[in-house]
Structure formats: structure tokens, C-alpha cells
Design an enzyme around this catalytic site. Sequence first.
Site, PDB file in Angstrom:
ATOM      1  N   CYS A 101       1.056  -1.104   0.424  1.00 11.97           N
ATOM      2  CA  CYS A 101       0.140  -0.241   0.147  1.00 11.97           C
ATOM      3  C   CYS A 101       0.753   0.821   0.049  1.00 11.97           C
ATOM      4  CB  CYS A 101      -1.254  -0.561   1.221  1.00 11.97           C
ATOM      5  SG  CYS A 101      -2.264   1.072   1.236  1.00 11.97           S
ATOM      6  N   HIS A 143      -9.208  -3.697  -1.839  1.00  8.15           N
ATOM      7  CA  HIS A 143      -8.355  -2.894  -0.917  1.00  8.15           C
ATOM      8  C   HIS A 143      -8.212  -1.558  -1.508  1.00  8.15           C
ATOM      9  CE1 HIS A 143      -3.743  -2.456  -0.134  1.00  8.15           C
ATOM     10  NE2 HIS A 143      -4.257  -0.469  -0.540  1.00  8.15           N
ATOM     11  N   GLU A 144      -8.345  -1.106  -2.515  1.00  2.34           N
ATOM     12  CA  GLU A 144      -8.927   0.578  -2.537  1.00  2.34           C
ATOM     13  C   GLU A 144     -10.009   0.763  -1.946  1.00  2.34           C
ATOM     14  OE1 GLU A 144      -6.441   2.214  -3.112  1.00  2.34           O
ATOM     15  OE2 GLU A 144      -5.409   0.539  -4.822  1.00  2.34           O
ATOM     16  N   HIS A 147      -9.865   1.479   1.566  1.00  3.37           N
ATOM     17  CA  HIS A 147      -9.658   3.110   2.217  1.00  3.37           C
ATOM     18  C   HIS A 147     -10.461   4.176   2.782  1.00  3.37           C
ATOM     19  CE1 HIS A 147      -5.155   2.798   2.142  1.00  3.37           C
ATOM     20  NE2 HIS A 147      -4.930   2.212   0.837  1.00  3.37           N
TER      21      HIS A 147
END
Length: 179
Positions: A101, A143-144, A147
Amino acid sequence: MSVREILKMGDTRLLRVAEPVSNFGSPQLHALIADMQDTMAAVNGAGLAAPQIGVNLQLVIFGSTAPNPRYPGRPLVPRTVLINPVITPVNTDEEDDWEGCLSVPGLRGVVPRWAHIRYTGFDENGSPIDRTVEGFHARVVQHECDHLIGKLYPMRVRDFTRFGYTDVLFPGISAAEDD
Ligand code: NI
């Protein structure tokens, strides 16, 4: 446009729940996306979420038109701007793979993710996106989008014997190419 500073783990702005975008098609939104694209390109990112540059909006970008040197051997993911996303697992199958990341520089860890997902949302002009994907593409999206709910991948690691420094784990990936 410009390359923006990427916030690093420990900055509490990375822990917020992001707000939905409403100004589709606006010059401000296009300028923000251009900055995010410049920032991601400058560091060979596989993806970038607006909260990583301190903008608390449900907006992520990911994908590329050429192989990513930070993730050798992974399939290409189409370049995408994804706004106000919703992820639904297609089934309960999980898959383990390594992640890094841009907000956690120099480290990699194995993260379990859903193997098959459907994701919906909008592009920068408000056109709907609806895709069903698997593997690396599904991983990057999860994953994104994490955030956007204040989650960084180390919070998803279950086996800390597979978490460490990129230059130790993967000597083939140069420090310059790692985030
Ligand atoms: Ni990240």
C-alpha cells in the site's frame, strides 16, 4: 495537474469513513481525479483512494495499460475511476495473496480477500459501473475500497508470519519501485 502527498499509516485521516461524491462531471471533480492519476503514476501504484491524499470522498482509481513493476506477473486491470462503490461477494470463497500500500511504504503482507466480487458505482461523469470480477482485479478493488471505510491492509492480515519488509521478502522488487 500535480502530484500530491500520500498520507502514511498513523495519520488519523486514513481512518475516517469517506463521504459520497455528488458533484459528478464538475471541474473540481475532474481536477481531483487528474491529481490522483498523476500521484498514482509517479509511484507506480496499482490503485489510489482519495483519502490517501487527504480528500475524504468515496473515490478510488486503479488499473493500468501496462504491467505494474510493483506487482510482476499479475494480470492487467482496466484503468478505472470508481465513485460511491458498493462491493458484494459472489460467494464466500476467499483467496490469499500479497499486498502492499502506498500509505504503508516498504512493507508487504498476505491478505485474505473474497475471490469473486460484483462491484457497482459510477465513473466521474455519473455513468454507472457494474462489473463481476475475480482474482487480482477483485483484490485491488477490495483494497482500494477499504480505504473508504478507514481500513488499511495490515488490519486485514491474519497470519503475521507472512508480513514484512518488501526488500527482504522480494529482493527482485527494487526499493525504488516499492511504495
Ligand atoms: Ni492502499
